[in-house]
Write an enzyme that holds these catalytic residues in place. Sequence first.
Site, PDB file in Angstrom:
ATOM      1  N   SER A 145     -30.698   9.137   4.478  1.00  0.00           N
ATOM      2  CA  SER A 145     -30.525   7.457   4.606  1.00  0.00           C
ATOM      3  C   SER A 145     -31.348   7.283   5.802  1.00  0.00           C
ATOM      4  O   SER A 145     -31.400   8.125   6.679  1.00  0.00           O
ATOM      5  CB  SER A 145     -29.091   7.134   4.704  1.00  0.00           C
ATOM      6  OG  SER A 145     -28.965   5.997   5.174  1.00  0.00           O
ATOM      7  N   TYR A 158     -19.925   8.351   7.604  1.00  0.00           N
ATOM      8  CA  TYR A 158     -20.802   8.705   6.646  1.00  0.00           C
ATOM      9  C   TYR A 158     -22.217   8.821   7.300  1.00  0.00           C
ATOM     10  O   TYR A 158     -22.986   9.479   6.792  1.00  0.00           O
ATOM     11  CB  TYR A 158     -20.940   7.111   6.054  1.00  0.00           C
ATOM     12  CG  TYR A 158     -22.178   6.867   4.951  1.00  0.00           C
ATOM     13  CD1 TYR A 158     -22.072   7.580   3.766  1.00  0.00           C
ATOM     14  CD2 TYR A 158     -23.210   6.332   5.428  1.00  0.00           C
ATOM     15  CE1 TYR A 158     -23.364   7.557   3.176  1.00  0.00           C
ATOM     16  CE2 TYR A 158     -24.136   6.053   4.567  1.00  0.00           C
ATOM     17  CZ  TYR A 158     -24.375   6.596   3.560  1.00  0.00           C
ATOM     18  OH  TYR A 158     -25.357   6.654   2.631  1.00  0.00           O
TER      19      TYR A 158
HETATM   20  N1  LIG Z   1     -27.075   1.923  -1.196  1.00  0.00           N
HETATM   21  C1  LIG Z   1     -27.769   2.070  -0.073  1.00  0.00           C
HETATM   22  O1  LIG Z   1     -27.630   1.399   0.688  1.00  0.00           O
HETATM   23  C2  LIG Z   1     -27.781   3.414   0.254  1.00  0.00           C
HETATM   24  C3  LIG Z   1     -29.015   3.817   1.420  1.00  0.00           C
HETATM   25  C4  LIG Z   1     -29.108   4.808   1.805  1.00  0.00           C
HETATM   26  C5  LIG Z   1     -28.829   6.267   1.126  1.00  0.00           C
HETATM   27  N2  LIG Z   1     -27.877   6.112   0.010  1.00  0.00           N
HETATM   28  C6  LIG Z   1     -27.580   7.026  -0.715  1.00  0.00           C
HETATM   29  O2  LIG Z   1     -28.057   6.901  -2.076  1.00  0.00           O
HETATM   30  C7  LIG Z   1     -27.202   7.854  -2.834  1.00  0.00           C
HETATM   31  C8  LIG Z   1     -26.771   6.877  -4.005  1.00  0.00           C
HETATM   32  O3  LIG Z   1     -26.178   5.733  -3.780  1.00  0.00           O
HETATM   33  P1  LIG Z   1     -26.180   4.409  -4.493  1.00  0.00           P
HETATM   34  O4  LIG Z   1     -26.563   3.526  -3.435  1.00  0.00           O
HETATM   35  O5  LIG Z   1     -27.080   4.599  -5.600  1.00  0.00           O
HETATM   36  O6  LIG Z   1     -24.667   4.153  -4.946  1.00  0.00           O
HETATM   37  P2  LIG Z   1     -23.795   4.051  -6.130  1.00  0.00           P
HETATM   38  O7  LIG Z   1     -24.778   3.043  -7.150  1.00  0.00           O
HETATM   39  O8  LIG Z   1     -22.632   3.837  -5.930  1.00  0.00           O
HETATM   40  O9  LIG Z   1     -23.916   5.676  -6.857  1.00  0.00           O
HETATM   41  C9  LIG Z   1     -23.377   6.468  -6.312  1.00  0.00           C
HETATM   42  C10 LIG Z   1     -23.267   7.824  -7.441  1.00  0.00           C
HETATM   43  O10 LIG Z   1     -22.567   8.740  -6.844  1.00  0.00           O
HETATM   44  C11 LIG Z   1     -21.783   9.164  -7.858  1.00  0.00           C
HETATM   45  N3  LIG Z   1     -20.609   9.746  -7.372  1.00  0.00           N
HETATM   46  C12 LIG Z   1     -19.730   9.042  -6.309  1.00  0.00           C
HETATM   47  N4  LIG Z   1     -18.555  10.006  -6.169  1.00  0.00           N
HETATM   48  C13 LIG Z   1     -18.667  11.042  -6.893  1.00  0.00           C
HETATM   49  C14 LIG Z   1     -17.905  12.144  -6.942  1.00  0.00           C
HETATM   50  N5  LIG Z   1     -16.711  12.526  -6.154  1.00  0.00           N
HETATM   51  N6  LIG Z   1     -18.418  13.032  -7.753  1.00  0.00           N
HETATM   52  C15 LIG Z   1     -19.424  13.091  -8.568  1.00  0.00           C
HETATM   53  N7  LIG Z   1     -20.368  11.842  -8.286  1.00  0.00           N
HETATM   54  C16 LIG Z   1     -19.925  11.060  -7.513  1.00  0.00           C
HETATM   55  C17 LIG Z   1     -21.230   7.832  -8.575  1.00  0.00           C
HETATM   56  O11 LIG Z   1     -20.907   8.494  -9.977  1.00  0.00           O
HETATM   57  P3  LIG Z   1     -19.318   8.154 -10.401  1.00  0.00           P
HETATM   58  O12 LIG Z   1     -18.871   7.169  -9.765  1.00  0.00           O
HETATM   59  O13 LIG Z   1     -19.676   8.200 -11.715  1.00  0.00           O
HETATM   60  O14 LIG Z   1     -18.743   9.472 -10.312  1.00  0.00           O
HETATM   61  C18 LIG Z   1     -22.728   7.364  -8.933  1.00  0.00           C
HETATM   62  O15 LIG Z   1     -23.586   7.854  -9.772  1.00  0.00           O
HETATM   63  C19 LIG Z   1     -25.925   8.072  -2.214  1.00  0.00           C
HETATM   64  O16 LIG Z   1     -25.896   9.431  -1.526  1.00  0.00           O
HETATM   65  C20 LIG Z   1     -25.947   7.269  -0.896  1.00  0.00           C
HETATM   66  O17 LIG Z   1     -25.380   7.819   0.266  1.00  0.00           O
HETATM   67  C21 LIG Z   1     -27.551   4.704  -0.410  1.00  0.00           C
END
Ligand SMILES: NC(=O)c1ccc[n+]([C@@H]2O[C@H](COP(=O)([O-])OP(=O)(O)OC[C@H]3O[C@@H](n4cnc5c(N)ncnc54)[C@H](OP(=O)(O)O)[C@@H]3O)[C@@H](O)[C@H]2O)c1
Length: 366
Positions: A145, A158
């Site tokens: 991130s 985080y």
């Molecule tokens: N959105 C942002 O602003 C942002 C910025 C920088 C980095 N990121 C990173 O990008 C990645 C994806 O995030 P996103 O933004 O796409 O969020 P998201 O839409 O909430 O997706 C998160 C994913 O992680 C899975 N997950 C969560 N808890 C889990 C668990 N205990 N076991 C297995 N799977 C789990 C969820 O699936 P289930 O709930 O079905 O398990 C979902 O598929 C993360 O690592 C996040 O830190 C996000």
Amino acid sequence: MNAETGKTALITGASSGIGQELAKLFAQDGYNLVLVARSDDTLDRLADVFKSNYGTQQITVIKKDLAEEDAAQDVYNQVKAKDITVNVLVNDAGVGLYGLFATDTDWEREKAMIHLNVLSLTQMTKLFLYDMLARNEGKILNLASLLSITPTPLMAVYAGTKAYVYNFTQSLVNELKETNVTITALLPNATDTDFFNKAGAENTKVTDEVQDPVMVAKDGYEALMAGKAKVVPGGLKNKSYEVLAYVAPQEALASLMHGKMSQKPQPEPENQDDKSSALTWGIGFGIAVLAGIALAVAYNNTSAVDKARYRYKAKSAGNALSDALSSVSDSLSSVLDSVVDVYQTARSKAEQLVPREEEVEEEVAA
Ligand SMILES: NC(=O)c1ccc[n+]([C@@H]2O[C@H](COP(=O)([O-])OP(=O)(O)OC[C@H]3O[C@@H](n4cnc5c(N)ncnc54)[C@H](OP(=O)(O)O)[C@@H]3O)[C@@H](O)[C@H]2O)c1
């Protein structure tokens, strides 16, 4: 086996957001897929869509909570049991948590977040990297991130997990330099997924400027395929944030991020003050009108001299009410309009009860 690549990508967190967009890109390019998350119903639906839209031949869905102890080992064992070779590993699954570390956030959620974002990602990398090195081929994409490189008050743990992911990945970039295995860190800025809602950060200022997960996934995918060490999606603006993060003092960055992570100002409650003061005025007018009518009735039943005195007092009270009305009419206009109607109706009714001036003079003279 897929006719186009014969290769398999394993994507954690494929059920939503950036992970889902990445899975789509692999499917479009003819990869077989192993999709991992807790929401297996969503993954099943996604598998059907990929099969019908892109002709994906093999899709394996693994329902797993990666915050559980040895979850990564279990995923690895399931993949091995199915004799699947994972050519690309995407460690996307991750969660955030919003609030002041000392007083607001819950330790059990923090522990699960560290397990998911750090321990499972590390164990997945260890297990699959070992096999990739044995074959001397393979690619890994780790979701870091922009917060990996900036201290982030209100999402301290985080940001700490993402700093780990970035540092860990860059260390492995060096360790893998002489091999055909590459590892890439993806450092998105705030992205328009469910991430902030789940983290309890949906009303923070940082959510005002979110980027498209399709763009983030595409930039990540291209960097992964090119074997780059890292990528910051989103063009010059985000790259300049990255440069700022490297050169600015940590304290200044922490202040900047505190501002971005703070809550947006609450919208003004809709004319709440106006409503309550209008209500007060309405009640006041009701009493005044009733008092006026009572005064008029009393006036009608009293002597001529007292009638003159009442008449003078009623006139003064009426003038005072009119003045008060006009001074607040701007802010209470709509409610007051109806109150004024009521007042005027009541006043004209009261005037019908009150004798005209000539009648009073006649009575006084008599
Ligand atoms: N959105 C942002 O602003 C942002 C910025 C920088 C980095 N990121 C990173 O990008 C990645 C994806 O995030 P996103 O933004 O796409 O969020 P998201 O839409 O909430 O997706 C998160 C994913 O992680 C899975 N997950 C969560 N808890 C889990 C668990 N205990 N076991 C297995 N799977 C789990 C969820 O699936 P289930 O709930 O079905 O398990 C979902 O598929 C993360 O690592 C996040 O830190 C996000």
